[in-house]
Design a protein around this motif. Structure first.
Motif, short mmCIF file in Angstrom:
data_model
loop_
_atom_site.label_atom_id
_atom_site.label_comp_id
_atom_site.label_asym_id
_atom_site.label_seq_id
_atom_site.Cartn_x
_atom_site.Cartn_y
_atom_site.Cartn_z
N SER A 1 20.15 17.09 129.75
CA SER A 1 21.49 16.49 129.84
C SER A 1 22.42 17.08 128.79
O SER A 1 23.59 17.38 129.07
CB SER A 1 21.39 14.97 129.67
OG SER A 1 22.66 14.37 129.68
N GLU B 1 23.38 20.63 129.81
CA GLU B 1 24.34 20.59 130.91
C GLU B 1 25.74 20.26 130.40
O GLU B 1 26.74 20.87 130.84
CB GLU B 1 23.90 19.57 131.95
CG GLU B 1 22.65 19.99 132.73
CD GLU B 1 22.12 18.89 133.63
OE1 GLU B 1 21.34 19.20 134.54
OE2 GLU B 1 22.49 17.70 133.40
N LYS B 2 25.84 19.33 129.47
CA LYS B 2 27.13 18.96 128.90
C LYS B 2 27.72 20.13 128.12
O LYS B 2 28.92 20.42 128.21
CB LYS B 2 26.96 17.74 127.99
CG LYS B 2 28.26 17.24 127.39
CD LYS B 2 28.03 16.00 126.52
CE LYS B 2 29.33 15.52 125.92
NZ LYS B 2 29.11 14.31 125.06
N ALA C 1 27.12 23.33 128.66
CA ALA C 1 27.53 24.36 129.63
C ALA C 1 28.90 24.04 130.22
O ALA C 1 29.74 24.92 130.37
CB ALA C 1 26.48 24.49 130.73
N LYS C 2 29.12 22.78 130.54
CA LYS C 2 30.41 22.37 131.11
C LYS C 2 31.54 22.55 130.09
O LYS C 2 32.68 22.87 130.45
CB LYS C 2 30.34 20.93 131.59
CG LYS C 2 29.51 20.73 132.85
CD LYS C 2 29.53 19.30 133.32
CE LYS C 2 28.83 19.11 134.67
NZ LYS C 2 27.42 19.50 134.63
N THR C 3 31.21 22.35 128.80
CA THR C 3 32.23 22.47 127.75
C THR C 3 32.78 23.88 127.66
O THR C 3 33.98 24.08 127.44
CB THR C 3 31.64 22.06 126.39
OG1 THR C 3 31.17 20.71 126.45
CG2 THR C 3 32.67 22.19 125.27
N GLN D 1 32.28 26.36 130.08
CA GLN D 1 32.30 27.04 131.38
C GLN D 1 33.65 27.73 131.63
O GLN D 1 33.69 28.85 132.18
CB GLN D 1 32.02 26.05 132.50
CG GLN D 1 31.76 26.70 133.85
CD GLN D 1 31.17 25.72 134.85
OE1 GLN D 1 31.14 24.52 134.61
NE2 GLN D 1 30.68 26.23 135.96
N ASP D 2 34.75 27.11 131.24
CA ASP D 2 36.07 27.67 131.47
C ASP D 2 36.62 28.40 130.25
O ASP D 2 37.83 28.60 130.13
CB ASP D 2 37.03 26.55 131.89
CG ASP D 2 36.64 25.91 133.21
OD1 ASP D 2 36.11 26.65 134.07
OD2 ASP D 2 36.84 24.70 133.37
N SER E 1 23.76 25.05 135.61
CA SER E 1 24.99 24.31 135.28
C SER E 1 26.23 25.16 135.49
O SER E 1 27.34 24.70 135.20
CB SER E 1 24.92 23.83 133.83
OG SER E 1 23.80 22.98 133.63
N GLY E 2 26.04 26.42 135.92
CA GLY E 2 27.20 27.23 136.27
C GLY E 2 27.52 28.38 135.35
O GLY E 2 28.48 29.12 135.59
#
Length: 249
Positions: free
Chosen positions: A181, A184-185, A187-189, A191-192, A239-240
């Motif tokens: 978890s 994943e968090k 990775a999202k932070t 990602q952009d 997670s991308g």
């Protein structure tokens, strides 16, 4: 102009209209005293070591810094007649010590130089009377000096993002639900934020190092660390995050 070499040249710096240096492949150092009309090779220990030089900065006609792979930091105070070697070296407390071959580890124990596996790419000093200089390189390595490089201080990049470390028990490779978890968090932070890459640094405990290195051969230890790396990369990729944004120490 004919540089007198067919080796690749990566950086050039002029102290004034006449005096300067160019550096490049396999320890190449060239000096000009006529504004680049002619270039003369200069010797350094890095030629024998086959080390590429990526950056050079001429402070004045006599003083200059050059940097390159394997933590190379070279300095001349006599116009390049000789270059002093201030490259980054590994001691027994260094994180890279455990990754050295048994031969290189023994060299370190004997006090012989084993250079750090990091490329230094750029060096720059402000014009006199300022004495401020900077070096930058791989893995976020930065150094600064306020005495023209007589001493260097390790810099810190505050804009990076450091997730909490993944803690695994003895010989464990499976990530917990909380670790997944958190990754994943993370990775999202980022990602952009494509300018940020991910540095994964695997770690083994003293017990794992002692028990999984047999007769000086670390194969079993490396298998364990590879499995841990793969587990972390799998979560980040799912997670991308693209794999080409990931680096491993």
């Amino acid at each position: 102009r004919d540089s007198g070499t067919t080796k690749s040249l990566y950086s050039v710096s002029m102290a004034d209209a006449k005096h300067g240096w160019a550096v490049g492949q396999l320890g190449t150092i060239l000096r000009t005293d006529d504004g680049g009309i002619t270039w003369k090779p200069q010797a350094s220990v890095k030629q024998d070591q086959g080390v590429h030089l990526f950056g050079v900065h001429a402070i004045d006609a006599n003083n200059a810094w050059a940097v390159g792979e394997w933590g190379t930091r070279l300095f001349t105070s006599n116009g390049g007649q000789s270059w002093e070697d201030f490259s980054l070296v590994i001691d027994e407390e260094h994180p890279q010590f455990v990754w050295l071959s048994p031969v290189d580890q023994e060299k370190v124990r004997k006090g012989e130089k084993v250079f750090e596996d990091v490329g230094l790419n750029y060096v720059y000093c402000l014009k006199p009377p300022s004495k401020n200089c900077w070096i930058s390189g791989e893995f976020g390595y930065t150094f600064w000096s306020d005495d023209l490089g007589n001493t260097w201080n390790r810099g810190e990049i505050k804009g990076d993002i450091k997730p909490q470390p993944v803690i695994l028990g003895y010989n464990e490779i499976d990530l917990s639900a909380d670790d997944i978890s958190a990754l994943e968090k993370f990775a999202k932070t980022i990602q952009d934020q494509p300018h940020l890459n991910v540095l994964i640094e695997p770690v083994a405990s003293d017990r794992e190092i002692a028990e999984f290195v047999k007769d000086g051969k670390p194969d079993q230890l490396f298998d364990l660390l590879d499995a841990r790396i793969s587990a972390v990369k799998a979560v980040l990729e799912e997670s991308g995050l693209l794999s080409d944004r990931m680096r491993v120490r």
